[in-house]
Design an enzyme around this catalytic site. Structure first.
Site, PDB file in Angstrom:
ATOM      1  N   ASP A 156      33.273  37.034  27.680  1.00 50.86           N
ATOM      2  CA  ASP A 156      33.150  36.516  29.042  1.00 50.86           C
ATOM      3  C   ASP A 156      34.378  35.643  29.260  1.00 50.86           C
ATOM      4  O   ASP A 156      34.518  34.591  28.626  1.00 50.86           O
ATOM      5  CB  ASP A 156      31.862  35.705  29.174  1.00 50.86           C
ATOM      6  CG  ASP A 156      31.690  35.068  30.545  1.00 50.86           C
ATOM      7  OD1 ASP A 156      32.681  34.977  31.310  1.00 50.86           O
ATOM      8  OD2 ASP A 156      30.562  34.628  30.854  1.00 50.86           O
TER       9      ASP A 156
ATOM     10  N   TYR B  78      39.394  37.417  46.576  1.00 46.44           N
ATOM     11  CA  TYR B  78      40.216  38.322  45.773  1.00 46.44           C
ATOM     12  C   TYR B  78      41.697  38.084  46.054  1.00 46.44           C
ATOM     13  O   TYR B  78      42.513  37.960  45.129  1.00 46.44           O
ATOM     14  CB  TYR B  78      39.830  39.768  46.087  1.00 46.44           C
ATOM     15  CG  TYR B  78      40.399  40.780  45.128  1.00 46.44           C
ATOM     16  CD1 TYR B  78      39.843  40.958  43.871  1.00 46.44           C
ATOM     17  CD2 TYR B  78      41.485  41.572  45.491  1.00 46.44           C
ATOM     18  CE1 TYR B  78      40.355  41.898  42.985  1.00 46.44           C
ATOM     19  CE2 TYR B  78      42.004  42.514  44.615  1.00 46.44           C
ATOM     20  CZ  TYR B  78      41.429  42.675  43.363  1.00 46.44           C
ATOM     21  OH  TYR B  78      41.947  43.606  42.493  1.00 46.44           O
TER      22      TYR B  78
ATOM     23  N   LYS C  52      44.462  36.622  43.356  1.00 47.82           N
ATOM     24  CA  LYS C  52      45.563  37.483  42.921  1.00 47.82           C
ATOM     25  C   LYS C  52      46.921  36.873  43.273  1.00 47.82           C
ATOM     26  O   LYS C  52      47.896  37.046  42.529  1.00 47.82           O
ATOM     27  CB  LYS C  52      45.406  38.882  43.513  1.00 47.82           C
ATOM     28  CG  LYS C  52      44.181  39.627  42.987  1.00 47.82           C
ATOM     29  CD  LYS C  52      44.156  39.714  41.469  1.00 47.82           C
ATOM     30  CE  LYS C  52      42.985  40.508  40.935  1.00 47.82           C
ATOM     31  NZ  LYS C  52      42.990  40.640  39.467  1.00 47.82           N
TER      32      LYS C  52
ATOM     33  N   THR D 155      38.696  53.629  39.781  1.00 48.06           N
ATOM     34  CA  THR D 155      37.919  53.024  38.696  1.00 48.06           C
ATOM     35  C   THR D 155      36.484  52.816  39.178  1.00 48.06           C
ATOM     36  O   THR D 155      36.207  52.892  40.382  1.00 48.06           O
ATOM     37  CB  THR D 155      38.498  51.657  38.283  1.00 48.06           C
ATOM     38  OG1 THR D 155      38.252  50.706  39.337  1.00 48.06           O
ATOM     39  CG2 THR D 155      39.993  51.737  37.995  1.00 48.06           C
TER      40      THR D 155
ATOM     41  N   THR E 122      36.056  50.461  42.124  1.00 47.24           N
ATOM     42  CA  THR E 122      36.521  50.844  43.461  1.00 47.24           C
ATOM     43  C   THR E 122      35.977  52.192  43.908  1.00 47.24           C
ATOM     44  O   THR E 122      36.466  52.755  44.888  1.00 47.24           O
ATOM     45  CB  THR E 122      38.057  50.904  43.500  1.00 47.24           C
ATOM     46  OG1 THR E 122      38.521  51.904  42.570  1.00 47.24           O
ATOM     47  CG2 THR E 122      38.675  49.564  43.136  1.00 47.24           C
TER      48      THR E 122
END
EC number: 1.1.1.53
Length: 260
Positions: free
Chosen positions: A61, A153, A157, A188, A191
């Site tokens: 984790d 997100y 990023k 993936t 997504t």
């Protein structure tokens, strides 16, 4: 394969499936020994069994410092050192700025940003002892430009991109390189709900995970020995500009004169 990573030991977060598993397989194929972690234990153990003695799976984790320490210790004990870190683990959640819950914001910061920080911090000592190292942070094209409803997100990023640069400056004298990779849409499990044509890319498709892994191998190898603090984009041309696909059907003679 050509053995580009023979003699190197790598640690990969989020390696049980998707891009992470692709990175693990690609590095093993080039001769690396790999320790990889995830919270998806059954999937992780299956990948490790497939790769036999070349890889070890650990529960990781990325928000837990002690688990990072244990992962690093596994690499050093099992394979004699640590030369490469791939900070791949990440999550995605979406919502309008008005409705985006504070708990969701805090969760994505913990995983996508604090997890990267903890990973970098955990590997510095063994990399300094080795006299070299390559840290590869998986950011995103959302680390270069914003996307509607991807507030957490995008923020994380961009932050990973900045952290990459500050740590590259600090760790460079010790022979440790730090770079960020900025993928576009990649096929993936994370997504699989996203329409492939959501972005108008120059190449007209989403990426296969191995197309990102090829760059991971390059940055892990000595071929990239003078690259640090840099951004490497793998997005099919998404951030190159707007792909006005309909323009191709317009006759040149019929185009109006545009005045700016």
């Amino acid at each position: 394969m050509s053995g580009r990573l023979i003699g190197k030991v790598a640690l990969v977060s989020g390696g049980a499936r998707g891009m992470g598993a692709s990175h693990v397989r690609a590095m093993v194929a080039e001769g690396a020994k790999v320790v990889f972690g995830d919270i998806l234990d059954e999937e992780g153990k299956a990948v490790a069994a497939e790769l036999a003695d070349a890889a070890r799976y650990v529960h990781l984790d990325v928000t837990q410092p002690a688990q990072w320490t244990a992962a690093v210790d596994t690499a050093v004990t099992a394979f004699g050192g640590l030369h490469v870190l791939v900070n791949n683990a990440g999550i995605l959640n979406i919502g309008t700025i008005e409705d985006y819950a504070l708990t969701e914001w805090q969760r994505i910061l913990d995983v996508n940003l604090t997890g990267v920080f903890l990973g970098i911090r955990a590997v510095v000592k063994p990399m300094k002892e080795a006299g070299r190292g390559s840290i590869i942070n998986i950011s995103s094209i959302e680390g270069l430009a914003g996307t509607v409803a991807c507030h957490g997100y995008t923020a994380t990023k961009f932050a990973v991109r900045g952290l990459t640069k500050s740590t590259a400056l600090e760790l460079g004298p010790g022979g440790i390189r730090v770079n960020s990779i900025h993928p576009g849409l990649v096929k993936t499990p994370m997504t699989d709900w996203v329409p492939e044509d959501i972005f108008q890319t120059a190449l007209g498709r989403a990426a296969e995970p191995v197309e990102v892994s090829n760059l991971v191998v390059y940055l892990a190898s000595d071929e990239s020995s003078y690259s640090t603090g840099a951004e490497f984009v793998v997005d099919g041309g998404t951030v190159a500009g707007l792909a006005h696909n309909d323009f191709g059907a317009v006759e040149v003679s019929s185009q109006p004169e545009w005045v700016t």
